[in-house]
Structures are given as structure tokens and as C-alpha cells.
Design a protein around this motif. Structure first.
Motif, short mmCIF file in Angstrom:
data_model
loop_
_atom_site.label_atom_id
_atom_site.label_comp_id
_atom_site.label_asym_id
_atom_site.label_seq_id
_atom_site.Cartn_x
_atom_site.Cartn_y
_atom_site.Cartn_z
N ARG A 116 13.42 19.70 -6.58
CA ARG A 116 13.12 18.28 -6.35
C ARG A 116 13.58 17.49 -7.56
N GLN A 120 12.73 12.13 -5.64
CA GLN A 120 11.90 12.77 -4.61
C GLN A 120 10.44 12.82 -5.05
N ILE A 123 8.93 9.43 -4.51
CA ILE A 123 8.63 9.20 -3.10
C ILE A 123 7.36 9.94 -2.71
N LEU A 124 7.22 11.16 -3.17
CA LEU A 124 5.99 11.92 -2.90
C LEU A 124 4.78 11.22 -3.53
N ARG A 150 5.26 16.38 1.68
CA ARG A 150 6.51 17.12 1.43
C ARG A 150 7.28 17.35 2.73
N VAL A 153 9.16 14.20 3.59
CA VAL A 153 10.35 14.02 2.75
C VAL A 153 11.46 14.96 3.19
N HIS A 157 15.29 13.86 4.72
CA HIS A 157 16.59 14.17 4.12
C HIS A 157 17.72 14.12 5.14
#
Length: 190
Positions: A116, A120, A123-124, A150, A153, A157
Motif C-alpha cells: 500500500r 491508499q 483513503i483508508l 480495505r 479500496v 482499483h
């Protein structure tokens, strides 16, 4: 180095990458574009990979901030889905990401298969509190909120990077986004 200068150097790097791509951009090019000495840039970033990581993180966080929904509302599956779709739409239209995909797509591979990145993680960090708040309010289904965040996310992708491969004359990227929003909503509904 001040934050304003740092941003100016990142903007110079962004312009260079938009012009010729990452592989053909050097720290010397960035210094020239920023109107500073090479050593000024080298003191901030030892190499282009480090500079690009900072640039991508800044770019994506600014974009994420622009599409964040109001935090004074109880998070619902639909609000989370709408926020993710807005962020993904902005990301797919982002000139820097488009240029990287066009000229240097291998730069993204480590973030898809090895580790990650800071973007990322950010965003988490944005999704996790929303999921927890929604679970506490009863609007988001139970389950490990970290796993839920997770998974969202991971699923995003594909839409962010590959939507154009699934769109054609019969199915648009908007169709894919609408269906993805329905999947998010359905998957988070209690």
C-alpha cells in the motif's frame, strides 16, 4: 524548505511529467522548470521515485479532499458509494494519472501487487471512520471495519485504472460506475 516552495517544486515536477512522462523527467528538469538549482531539488528528493511518490500523494489527497462528503451527516452505504464514485471519477480524469497510465503504467504496479502507498493509506484513513460511524449508527452492516474499508479500496482499483478496458459501445464507464455504486451500497447495507 517551506510548504509553499515544496508545492511549487511538486508543481514543476507535475508539469514535466505531463510534458514528457516520468521516465524522461529528471530532477535536473524539475529544478530547471522550478527555477532553482539542482541541489535544491536533490536536498528535498534523492531521486525521481521519491519525488513521484510525494507528487502522487499530494495530487490524490487534494482530489480526495475536493470530493469528500460532509462529515456532519451519518454515513450511509449510499453516501459512501457516492463519495467513492465521485473520487474515482475525478481520479480517472486526473491528467497526471492519465499520463502515467499512458506512458509509464508500470509505476502503478507496486501499489497494486506489492504494498500500500501513502495515498491508499489516506483513503483508508478517510473510509474507516465513516464505516465505524455508520456501524455505530446502525446504517452500515456489521463486520470488521478495517476489512470492509480495505475491500472497498481493492475493488475500486479496477474501476480507477481499468474501466476503459470494460467500456465499449454498449457499456459506458458511467454504467460501470453506477453498478459499482450499487455493489457498494448493497455490500454495506445492514
Amino acid at each position: 524548505m517551506t510548504s509553499i516552495r515544496h508545492k511549487a517544486y511538486l508543481e514543476a515536477a507535475r508539469e514535466c511529467i505531463l510534458d514528457v512522462g516520468w521516465k524522461r523527467t529528471t530532477l535536473t528538469d524539475v529544478a530547471r522548470r522550478a527555477g532553482v538549482s539542482r541541489m535544491t531539488i536533490y536536498r528535498a528528493w534523492p531521486d525521481m521515485a521519491t519525488l513521484l511518490a510525494d507528487l502522487m500523494t499530494q495530487e490524490w489527497l487534494v482530489m480526495l479532499g475536493a470530493v469528500q462528503s460532509s462529515t456532519d451527516q451519518v454515513p450511509t452505504p449510499r453516501r459512501i458509494a457516492d463519495g467513492m464514485i465521485a473520487a474515482l471519477g475525478a481520479l480517472r480524469q486526473n491528467p497526471l494519472l492519465r499520463r502515467i497510465i499512458e506512458l509509464d503504467p508500470e509505476l502503478l504496479l507496486p501499489y497494486l501487487v506489492d504494498r500500500r502507498g501513502r495515498s491508499q493509506e489516506a483513503i483508508l484513513d478517510f473510509l474507516l471512520p465513516q464505516i465505524i460511524a455508520g456501524q455505530e449508527a446502525g446504517t452500515i452492516r456489521g463486520g470488521d471495519p478495517v476489512v470492509l474499508a480495505r475491500t472497498l479500496v481493492l475493488a475500486a482499483h479496477g474501476l480507477a485504472l481499468s474501466a476503459q478496458t470494460m467500456a465499449d459501445g454498449a457499456i459506458t464507464e458511467q454504467d460501470l460506475s453506477t453498478t459499482f455504486a450499487e455493489l457498494i451500497t448493497g455490500g454495506l447495507t445492514p
